[in-house]
Design a protein around this motif. Structure first.
Motif, PDB file in Angstrom:
ATOM      1  N   GLN A   7       0.831  -1.203   0.000  1.00 14.30           N
ATOM      2  CA  GLN A   7       0.000   0.000   0.000  1.00 14.30           C
ATOM      3  C   GLN A   7       0.861   1.246   0.000  1.00 14.30           C
ATOM      4  OE1 GLN A   7      -2.435  -1.185   3.577  1.00 14.30           O
ATOM      5  NE2 GLN A   7      -4.044  -0.208   2.396  1.00 14.30           N
ATOM      6  N   GLN A  10       1.918   2.441  -3.358  1.00 14.51           N
ATOM      7  CA  GLN A  10       0.909   2.866  -4.319  1.00 14.51           C
ATOM      8  C   GLN A  10       0.073   4.052  -3.834  1.00 14.51           C
ATOM      9  OE1 GLN A  10      -1.407  -0.677  -4.718  1.00 14.51           O
ATOM     10  NE2 GLN A  10       0.290  -1.897  -5.510  1.00 14.51           N
ATOM     11  N   SER A  11       0.119   4.335  -2.537  1.00 14.90           N
ATOM     12  CA  SER A  11      -0.862   5.233  -1.927  1.00 14.90           C
ATOM     13  C   SER A  11      -0.776   6.666  -2.430  1.00 14.90           C
ATOM     14  CB  SER A  11      -0.717   5.204  -0.410  1.00 14.90           C
ATOM     15  OG  SER A  11       0.592   5.557  -0.041  1.00 14.90           O
ATOM     16  N   GLN A  12       0.412   7.158  -2.776  1.00 10.90           N
ATOM     17  CA  GLN A  12       0.523   8.552  -3.189  1.00 10.90           C
ATOM     18  C   GLN A  12      -0.237   8.808  -4.481  1.00 10.90           C
ATOM     19  OE1 GLN A  12       4.462  10.197  -3.030  1.00 10.90           O
ATOM     20  NE2 GLN A  12       3.878  12.061  -4.119  1.00 10.90           N
ATOM     21  N   GLN A  13      -0.097   7.918  -5.462  1.00 12.02           N
ATOM     22  CA  GLN A  13      -0.827   8.096  -6.714  1.00 12.02           C
ATOM     23  C   GLN A  13      -2.327   7.930  -6.502  1.00 12.02           C
ATOM     24  OE1 GLN A  13       0.138   9.172  -9.652  1.00 12.02           O
ATOM     25  NE2 GLN A  13       2.254   9.412  -8.936  1.00 12.02           N
ATOM     26  N   GLU A  14      -2.700   6.981  -5.656  1.00 10.50           N
ATOM     27  CA  GLU A  14      -4.116   6.779  -5.363  1.00 10.50           C
ATOM     28  C   GLU A  14      -4.715   8.001  -4.676  1.00 10.50           C
ATOM     29  OE1 GLU A  14      -6.947   3.626  -2.904  1.00 10.50           O
ATOM     30  OE2 GLU A  14      -4.823   3.173  -3.235  1.00 10.50           O
ATOM     31  N   LEU A  15      -3.963   8.577  -3.758  1.00 18.09           N
ATOM     32  CA  LEU A  15      -4.411   9.789  -3.070  1.00 18.09           C
ATOM     33  C   LEU A  15      -4.563  10.934  -4.060  1.00 18.09           C
ATOM     34  CD1 LEU A  15      -4.995  11.319  -0.399  1.00 18.09           C
ATOM     35  CD2 LEU A  15      -2.520  11.731  -0.229  1.00 18.09           C
ATOM     36  N   TYR A  17      -5.171  10.788  -7.272  1.00 21.30           N
ATOM     37  CA  TYR A  17      -6.350  10.538  -8.109  1.00 21.30           C
ATOM     38  C   TYR A  17      -7.629  10.881  -7.343  1.00 21.30           C
ATOM     39  CZ  TYR A  17      -9.924   7.956 -10.689  1.00 21.30           C
ATOM     40  OH  TYR A  17     -11.069   7.605 -11.366  1.00 21.30           O
ATOM     41  N   MET A  18      -7.702  10.482  -6.064  1.00 24.83           N
ATOM     42  CA  MET A  18      -8.908  10.722  -5.283  1.00 24.83           C
ATOM     43  C   MET A  18      -9.146  12.212  -5.059  1.00 24.83           C
ATOM     44  SD  MET A  18      -9.940   9.070  -1.585  1.00 24.83           S
ATOM     45  CE  MET A  18      -9.986   7.415  -2.270  1.00 24.83           C
ATOM     46  N   LEU A  79      -5.856   7.367   3.889  1.00 24.29           N
ATOM     47  CA  LEU A  79      -4.969   7.150   2.747  1.00 24.29           C
ATOM     48  C   LEU A  79      -3.777   8.101   2.810  1.00 24.29           C
ATOM     49  CD1 LEU A  79      -4.606   5.537   0.137  1.00 24.29           C
ATOM     50  CD2 LEU A  79      -5.928   7.313  -1.045  1.00 24.29           C
TER      51      LEU A  79
END
Length: 277
Positions: A7, A10-15, A17-18, A79
Motif C-alpha cells: 500500500q 501505491q498510496s501517493q498516486q491513489e491519493l 487521483y482521489m 490514505l
C-alpha cells in the motif's frame, strides 16, 4: 490502522487521483480550490499529479475547502497517512547498493537543523571509526568500499555549527563488540572526542538506569518534519506529524534519564578502559 508495504508504494498516486476526482465532483477549478484553502495553484496541480506528497495539514485544508462528507474525509485522511509513511525494504536497498542510501541520508542531514538519534543496539555511522563501519557491514555480501567512503564523508556534517545533534546511546549500543577490544576502545575514545564539539550533545543510558517504557527500535528525528525507524528488515519513514511527535516524546523521556557531559564521558571512558584491560 494496518499499513501494508505494498500500500505504501501505491498510496501517493491513489491519493492524488482521489483528490482530483473530489475537486471535479465539487465543480471547482484548481485555481478556485487553491484560493479556498490558501495553497498555491501550482502546488495543488503537483499534488493532483502525484509529484508532491501533501502533508496532513494540506489534506485537512483541501477536504475542508471541498466540504466532503465525514465518511469520505476519513477515508482520504487514512490514505494520506499511508502516503506519509514509507517502507524501505532492506533487500531492495542492498540490490540498489547501500551507497545509494548514504546519499539519501546525506540529503536529510543537509536539509535539517536539529537532528536527534536514539541508538539502541549499535553506534551510528556518523560517530563510527572506519574499522567499526567496516565490521558492521561484514555480514552483507559484496564490495562496500563506496558505502564506507560515503559514511565517512557524511561525518563532516558534525562540524557544521549551524546544525545541532543529540545522540543518546544505550549501554548495549556503546559496548556491543563489533570489533576487537582494542578497536572498541578506540571507537569509544572517538565518542568522547566528538562529545566535546559545541554543537553535539552525546548521552549514554547505562543499564543500571531505569527507563521510561521499553525501547524497541533505533530511530532518528529530523527537525519536527520526519522520523525514521530502523528494524532488521528495513526502514520505516514517518512524515505524519503525530508519528514524529510520538517519537519526539519518546526521545525526550530517554533524554531526561540519560547521562550527558562529563558524566557521560566518565562512563564511556570506564567502558573504554574495560576493553583495554
Amino acid at each position: 490502522m494496518t499499513l501494508e508495504p505494498e500500500q505504501m508504494g501505491q498510496s501517493q498516486q491513489e491519493l492524488a487521483y482521489m483528490l482530483k476526482a473530489l475537486r471535479k465532483r465539487a465543480g471547482l477549478s484548481g485555481d478556485r480550490l487553491a484560493a479556498r484553502c490558501n495553497i498555491s495553484q501550482s502546488k495543488i496541480s503537483r499534488i493532483e499529479n502525484g509529484r508532491v506528497r501533501p502533508s496532513l495539514v494540506d489534506i485537512e485544508r483541501i477536504l475542508t475547502a471541498l466540504d466532503v462528507p465525514p465518511r469520505v474525509a476519513a477515508e482520504v485522511s487514512a490514505l494520506a497517512r499511508i502516503a506519509n509513511t514509507e517502507w524501505q525494504d532492506a533487500r531492495a536497498m542492498r540490490r540498489k547498493g547501500l551507497d545509494k542510501k548514504q546519499w539519501e541520508l546525506a540529503g536529510l542531514e543537509s536539509s535539517s537543523t536539529e537532528l536527534r538519534y536514539f541508538l539502541l543496539s549499535m553506534i551510528t555511522g556518523l560517530l563510527s571509526t572506519p574499522e567499526y563501519i567496516r565490521a558492521t557491514l561484514s555480514h552483507v555480501p559484496g564490495d562496500h568500499s563506496n558505502t564506507i567512503a560515503k559514511k565517512l564523508e557524511r561525518q563532516e556534517v558534525l562540524y557544521d555549527r549551524s546544525k545541532r545533534f543529540t545522540f543518546i546511546l544505550t549501554e548495549q549500543a556503546a559496548r556491543s563488540p563489533f570489533v576487537s577490544p582494542d578497536a572498541m576502545a578506540v571507537q569509544l575514545d572517538r565518542l568522547v572526542s566528538l562529545s566535546r564539539l559545541p554543537n553535539v550533545r552525546l548521552a549514554v543510558l547505562p543499564m543500571e538506569i531505569p527507563l521510561p517504557g521499553c525501547p524497541l527500535n533505533t530511530f532518528t528525528i529530523y527537525d519536527s518534519r520526519l522520523s525514521t525507524v530502523e528494524i532488521s528488515t528495513g526502514v520505516m519513514v514517518f512524515r505524519d506529524p503525530r508519528d514524529v511527535r510520538d517519537h519526539f516524546d519518546e526521545f525526550s523521556g530517554y533524554e531526561r534519564h540519560a547521562l550527558f557531559g562529563d558524566e557521560a564521558r566518565e562512563k564511556i571512558e570506564e567502558w573504554s578502559a574495560a576493553f583495554r584491560s
